[in-house]
Enzyme design. Structure first.
Site, PDB file in Angstrom:
ATOM      1  N   GLU A 198      39.478  45.329  49.923  1.00 17.35           N
ATOM      2  CA  GLU A 198      39.597  44.404  51.056  1.00 17.35           C
ATOM      3  C   GLU A 198      38.248  43.879  51.511  1.00 17.35           C
ATOM      4  O   GLU A 198      38.096  42.701  51.828  1.00 17.35           O
ATOM      5  CB  GLU A 198      40.310  45.088  52.221  1.00 17.35           C
ATOM      6  CG  GLU A 198      41.743  45.469  51.944  1.00 17.35           C
ATOM      7  CD  GLU A 198      42.565  44.316  51.414  1.00 17.35           C
ATOM      8  OE1 GLU A 198      42.376  43.164  51.857  1.00 17.35           O
ATOM      9  OE2 GLU A 198      43.409  44.562  50.538  1.00 17.35           O
ATOM     10  N   HIS A 202      37.053  41.032  49.597  1.00 18.39           N
ATOM     11  CA  HIS A 202      37.551  39.763  50.130  1.00 18.39           C
ATOM     12  C   HIS A 202      36.738  39.339  51.348  1.00 18.39           C
ATOM     13  O   HIS A 202      36.435  38.160  51.525  1.00 18.39           O
ATOM     14  CB  HIS A 202      39.016  39.891  50.523  1.00 18.39           C
ATOM     15  CG  HIS A 202      39.959  39.988  49.368  1.00 18.39           C
ATOM     16  ND1 HIS A 202      39.944  39.105  48.313  1.00 18.39           N
ATOM     17  CD2 HIS A 202      40.960  40.872  49.104  1.00 18.39           C
ATOM     18  CE1 HIS A 202      40.896  39.436  47.448  1.00 18.39           C
ATOM     19  NE2 HIS A 202      41.523  40.508  47.905  1.00 18.39           N
TER      20      HIS A 202
END
Length: 267
Positions: free
Chosen positions: A215, A218
């Site tokens: 994550e 990202h």
């Protein structure tokens, strides 16, 4: 090692018009609906035909990404992949960056953990978030600084269901987490579904380090990779925590965005 971590960016709405062909044996109505929803969310357009309404074109894109025979037809293998927990960011080949390659322009990126899971001690979450960021940071000329109040570049938290970003969580399984590309407002933020069972790798559940590293990739501007060995591969799997590291594909992608750290190990 397969990595299915979950994240979300601002996905464009799309309309699906054409029916999907299927191989002999048929699919249930539920599987049919799940397939359409999956393609709508994760394959926004066909890179060659630009046909946003062709489900068959979207299915071929998916089959190409996952290394399946490109038939444009639904079958049991396609359905199996579609039913795995995964990230909400659309798929592309090899490493990828978000559209327009957003990135942090400051060499110091701040982060704040605004809420914690009940599954792990706060100190463990702090340690694993720091470790995840450092896995990326040792390859690029960025430094990460934790803050305990105010607005940070990357706001990290755990939540259930609707939590204020138009991407509600869906309970255990399926979407595990989501993150946003660098930018203002929600940009860079990473949210984890508190309905999951989060672990530090010592018990059954979702390994938080794996999820956080994906994550936060990202959050730094990385998209998905079709390399099954990459941290940025869109599906999740428990591997060996002792050998968990960025792949060459991950490193190539993040250095394409930010350049190499001066003391980054030679490749």
């Amino acid at each position: 090692m397969r990595l299915t971590v979950l994240c979300a960016v601002c996905l464009l709405p799309g309309s699906l018009a054409l029916p999907l062909p299927q191989e002999a044996g048929g699919m249930s109505e539920l599987q049919w609906e799940q397939a359409q929803d999956y393609l709508k969310r994760f394959y926004l357009y066909d890179s060659e035909t630009k046909n946003a309404n062709s489900l068959e074109a979207k299915l071929k894109e998916m089959q190409k990404f996952f290394g399946l025979p490109i038939t444009g037809m639904l079958n049991s293998r396609v359905i199996e992949i579609m039913q795995k927990p995964r990230c909400g960011v659309p798929d592309v080949a090899e490493y990828s960056l978000f559209p327009n390659s957003p990135k942090w322009t400051s060499k110091v990126v701040t982060y704040r953990i605004v809420s914690y899971t009940r599954d792990l001690p706060h100190i463990t979450v702090d340690r694993l978030v720091s470790k995840a960021l450092n896995m990326w940071g040792k390859e690029i000329p960025l430094h990460f600084r934790k803050v305990v109040w105010g607005t940070a570049d990357i706001m990290i938290g755990f939540a259930r269901g609707a939590h204020g970003d138009s991407y509600p969580f869906d309970g255990p399984g399926n979407t595990l987490a989501h993150a946003f590309a660098p930018g203002t407002g929600l940009g860079g933020d990473a949210h984890f579904d508190e309905d999951e069972r989060w672990t530090d790798g010592s018990s059954l559940g979702i390994n938080f380090l794996y999820a956080a590293t994906h994550e936060l990739g990202h959050s730094l501007g990385m998209g998905h990779s079709s390399d099954p060995n990459a941290v940025m591969y869109p599906t999740y799997g428990n591997g060996d925590p002792q050998n968990f590291k960025l792949s060459q594909d991950d490193i190539k992608g993040i250095q394409k965005l930010y350049g190499k750290r001066s003391n980054s190990r030679k490749k």
